[in-house]
Design a protein around this motif. Structure first.
Motif, mmCIF file in Angstrom:
data_model
loop_
_atom_site.group_PDB
_atom_site.id
_atom_site.type_symbol
_atom_site.label_atom_id
_atom_site.label_comp_id
_atom_site.label_asym_id
_atom_site.label_seq_id
_atom_site.Cartn_x
_atom_site.Cartn_y
_atom_site.Cartn_z
ATOM 1 N N PRO A 195 0.824 -1.207 0.000
ATOM 2 C CA PRO A 195 0.000 0.000 0.000
ATOM 3 C C PRO A 195 0.864 1.265 0.000
ATOM 4 N N PRO A 196 0.466 2.290 -0.760
ATOM 5 C CA PRO A 196 1.242 3.533 -0.832
ATOM 6 C C PRO A 196 1.424 4.215 0.522
ATOM 7 N N SER A 197 0.561 3.910 1.500
ATOM 8 C CA SER A 197 0.654 4.549 2.818
ATOM 9 C C SER A 197 1.914 4.142 3.572
ATOM 10 N N LEU A 198 2.518 3.011 3.187
ATOM 11 C CA LEU A 198 3.710 2.534 3.874
ATOM 12 C C LEU A 198 4.970 2.983 3.138
ATOM 13 N N ARG A 199 5.892 3.546 3.892
ATOM 14 C CA ARG A 199 7.156 4.021 3.315
ATOM 15 C C ARG A 199 7.907 2.892 2.618
ATOM 16 N N ILE A 200 7.882 1.693 3.205
ATOM 17 C CA ILE A 200 8.611 0.579 2.611
ATOM 18 C C ILE A 200 8.078 0.253 1.216
ATOM 19 N N SER A 201 6.781 0.413 1.005
ATOM 20 C CA SER A 201 6.190 0.140 -0.308
ATOM 21 C C SER A 201 6.753 1.095 -1.352
ATOM 22 N N GLY A 202 6.792 2.383 -0.991
ATOM 23 C CA GLY A 202 7.290 3.394 -1.920
ATOM 24 C C GLY A 202 8.755 3.200 -2.261
ATOM 25 N N ARG A 203 9.573 2.880 -1.258
ATOM 26 C CA ARG A 203 10.998 2.709 -1.499
ATOM 27 C C ARG A 203 11.275 1.469 -2.361
ATOM 28 N N ARG A 204 10.526 0.394 -2.134
ATOM 29 C CA ARG A 204 10.721 -0.816 -2.942
ATOM 30 C C ARG A 204 10.234 -0.597 -4.369
ATOM 31 N N LEU A 205 9.177 0.175 -4.525
ATOM 32 C CA LEU A 205 8.685 0.501 -5.865
ATOM 33 C C LEU A 205 9.708 1.335 -6.626
ATOM 34 N N GLU A 206 10.321 2.302 -5.956
ATOM 35 C CA GLU A 206 11.323 3.144 -6.616
ATOM 36 C C GLU A 206 12.551 2.328 -7.009
ATOM 37 N N GLY A 207 12.960 1.388 -6.157
ATOM 38 C CA GLY A 207 14.090 0.528 -6.500
ATOM 39 C C GLY A 207 13.786 -0.318 -7.730
ATOM 40 N N TYR A 208 12.560 -0.833 -7.794
ATOM 41 C CA TYR A 208 12.091 -1.608 -8.953
ATOM 42 C C TYR A 208 12.160 -0.769 -10.227
ATOM 43 N N LYS A 209 11.632 0.446 -10.154
ATOM 44 C CA LYS A 209 11.580 1.309 -11.344
ATOM 45 C C LYS A 209 12.976 1.722 -11.807
ATOM 46 N N ASP A 210 13.851 2.063 -10.848
ATOM 47 C CA ASP A 210 15.183 2.526 -11.227
ATOM 48 C C ASP A 210 16.023 1.414 -11.839
ATOM 49 N N ALA A 211 15.812 0.179 -11.419
ATOM 50 C CA ALA A 211 16.523 -0.945 -12.041
ATOM 51 C C ALA A 211 16.087 -1.102 -13.498
ATOM 52 N N LEU A 212 14.794 -0.937 -13.753
ATOM 53 C CA LEU A 212 14.304 -0.996 -15.130
ATOM 54 C C LEU A 212 14.905 0.130 -15.963
ATOM 55 N N ARG A 213 14.920 1.345 -15.382
ATOM 56 C CA ARG A 213 15.465 2.505 -16.106
ATOM 57 C C ARG A 213 16.936 2.296 -16.447
ATOM 58 N N LYS A 214 17.691 1.725 -15.501
ATOM 59 C CA LYS A 214 19.127 1.498 -15.736
ATOM 60 C C LYS A 214 19.348 0.649 -16.980
ATOM 61 N N HIS A 215 18.468 -0.306 -17.199
ATOM 62 C CA HIS A 215 18.609 -1.219 -18.337
ATOM 63 C C HIS A 215 17.758 -0.794 -19.541
ATOM 64 N N ASN A 216 17.288 0.437 -19.499
ATOM 65 C CA ASN A 216 16.493 1.003 -20.615
ATOM 66 C C ASN A 216 15.250 0.174 -20.937
ATOM 67 N N ILE A 217 14.625 -0.341 -19.872
ATOM 68 C CA ILE A 217 13.363 -1.060 -20.035
ATOM 69 C C ILE A 217 12.233 -0.119 -19.625
ATOM 70 N N ALA A 218 11.281 0.054 -20.503
ATOM 71 C CA ALA A 218 10.174 0.979 -20.237
ATOM 72 C C ALA A 218 9.350 0.497 -19.041
ATOM 73 N N ILE A 219 8.940 1.444 -18.229
ATOM 74 C CA ILE A 219 8.087 1.111 -17.082
ATOM 75 C C ILE A 219 6.658 0.949 -17.563
ATOM 76 N N ASP A 220 6.120 -0.243 -17.403
ATOM 77 C CA ASP A 220 4.762 -0.561 -17.841
ATOM 78 C C ASP A 220 3.855 -0.571 -16.604
#
Length: 337
Positions: free
Chosen positions: A191-216
């Protein structure tokens, strides 16, 4: 017959000693003869004497008790934290009382009221998925009772916190999946209300960005951690025209449930779809296939949180330190990837 609790008066009368002499023996005072000490301790044991902690707390203004509030006991994570915290507390001469909030805000509020009523010297807490208002926790600050957050924390309160590097853990997990050849990686997020959720989501997205994979965004599903809903979300992901070849889950219970569902579909893990969880729950090594997961130093979290709380208790309120301890994670590779 009314039960009589043995007091120092009873021991003093029996041995023909003063109350102050008995009190000095029972509190470990050095200025007592060996013979008197032996007599008092022997009789105290015989009569099953127990210290009156209420009376002691009224004098010292301390109960030597700390409270621990956790959101759930369904996984092994929080019990492990409690065990480690309790060891540190015991060594420092503190008792512990703990409660679980069943992932509901109302129960968490009720739990804090119980802690206040029991006059705990401080509390450790990990908030529920529903907690967005922190007035019930700010009461502790106003009363001069220290509070330390761990795992799930409140950013708006300037108090000690113990967390792991959720961003780095998630980033490393997704980076590994991509380097293993996975291109469509879904994320079952918290859930977005939890800080851990947001931080894990950002880590997921940045790994995709590093490898030039579009965020779907179609592959990202945030949910309230109600395990019964995982079946709906996994079935939805598998029914997509272009289904994912991997799932990174916000925690191990979510990942383990996903494995069960995917196996029932007749798909092979990891050949058809790889799975990574987060926490290194006991069950993650026992399920088939064994779950690759981001391990947290759970015992260290409990020990560190308890140490910070005891340090706060022993400080003057004006000297409280709002430190944040960020602990490292480790990617544990198993057969689900």
């Amino acid at each position: 017959m009314k039960k009589h609790q043995i007091t120092i008066i009873d021991i003093a009368r029996e041995l023909n000693l003063s109350k102050s002499t008995v009190s000095r023996v029972l509190t470990g005072h050095a200025n007592v003869s060996a013979k008197t000490r032996e007599a008092v301790l022997e009789l105290a044991e015989k009569l099953d004497y127990q210290k009156n902690m209420l009376a002691i707390s009224l004098i010292s203004k301390k109960t030597n008790t700390i409270g621990i509030i956790v959101p759930e006991f369904s996984s092994s994570y929080f019990p492990q934290v409690i065990i480690a915290a309790q060891e540190v507390a015991t060594q420092a001469g503190y008792n512990t009382v703990f409660s679980q909030s069943n992932e509901t805000y109302e129960t968490e509020v009720a739990n804090t009221k119980v802690m206040l009523a029991n006059q705990v010297d401080g509390i450790l807490i990990s908030i529920t998925r529903e907690t967005k208002n922190y007035d019930h926790l700010k009461i502790f600050e106003r009363k001069g009772i220290p509070i330390v957050f761990f795992n799930r924390v409140c950013d708006e309160m300037k108090v000690p916190k113990v967390i792991v590097d959720d961003y780095e853990g998630a980033y490393n997990a997704v980076d590994y999946l991509i380097k293993s050849g996975r291109k469509r990686i879904a994320h079952l997020a918290g859930p977005p209300s939890l800080r851990i959720s947001g931080r894990r989501l950002e880590g997921y997205k940045d790994a995709l960005r590093k490898h030039n994979i579009a965020i779907d965004e179609e592959l990202i599903i945030s949910y309230d951690l109600e395990i019964s809903k995982v079946k709906i979300y996994v079935n939805h992901l598998l029914s997509l025209d272009n289904p994912p070849d991997a799932i990174f889950a916000v925690n191990d219970p979510t990942a383990i449930e996903a494995i069960q569902i995917i196996k029932k579909k007749g798909l092979n893990i990891p050949d058809d779809i790889a799975i990574i969880g987060f926490s290194n729950d006991y069950a993650s090594a026992l399920i088939a296939p064994a779950l690759t997961t981001v391990a947290q130093p759970i015992s260290e979290i409990g020990r560190t949180a308890a140490q910070l709380l005891i340090e706060q208790i022993n400080r003057d309120v004006n000297d409280w330190k709002a430190v944040t301890k960020v602990l490292k994670t480790e990617l544990i590779l198993r057969s689900s990837t």
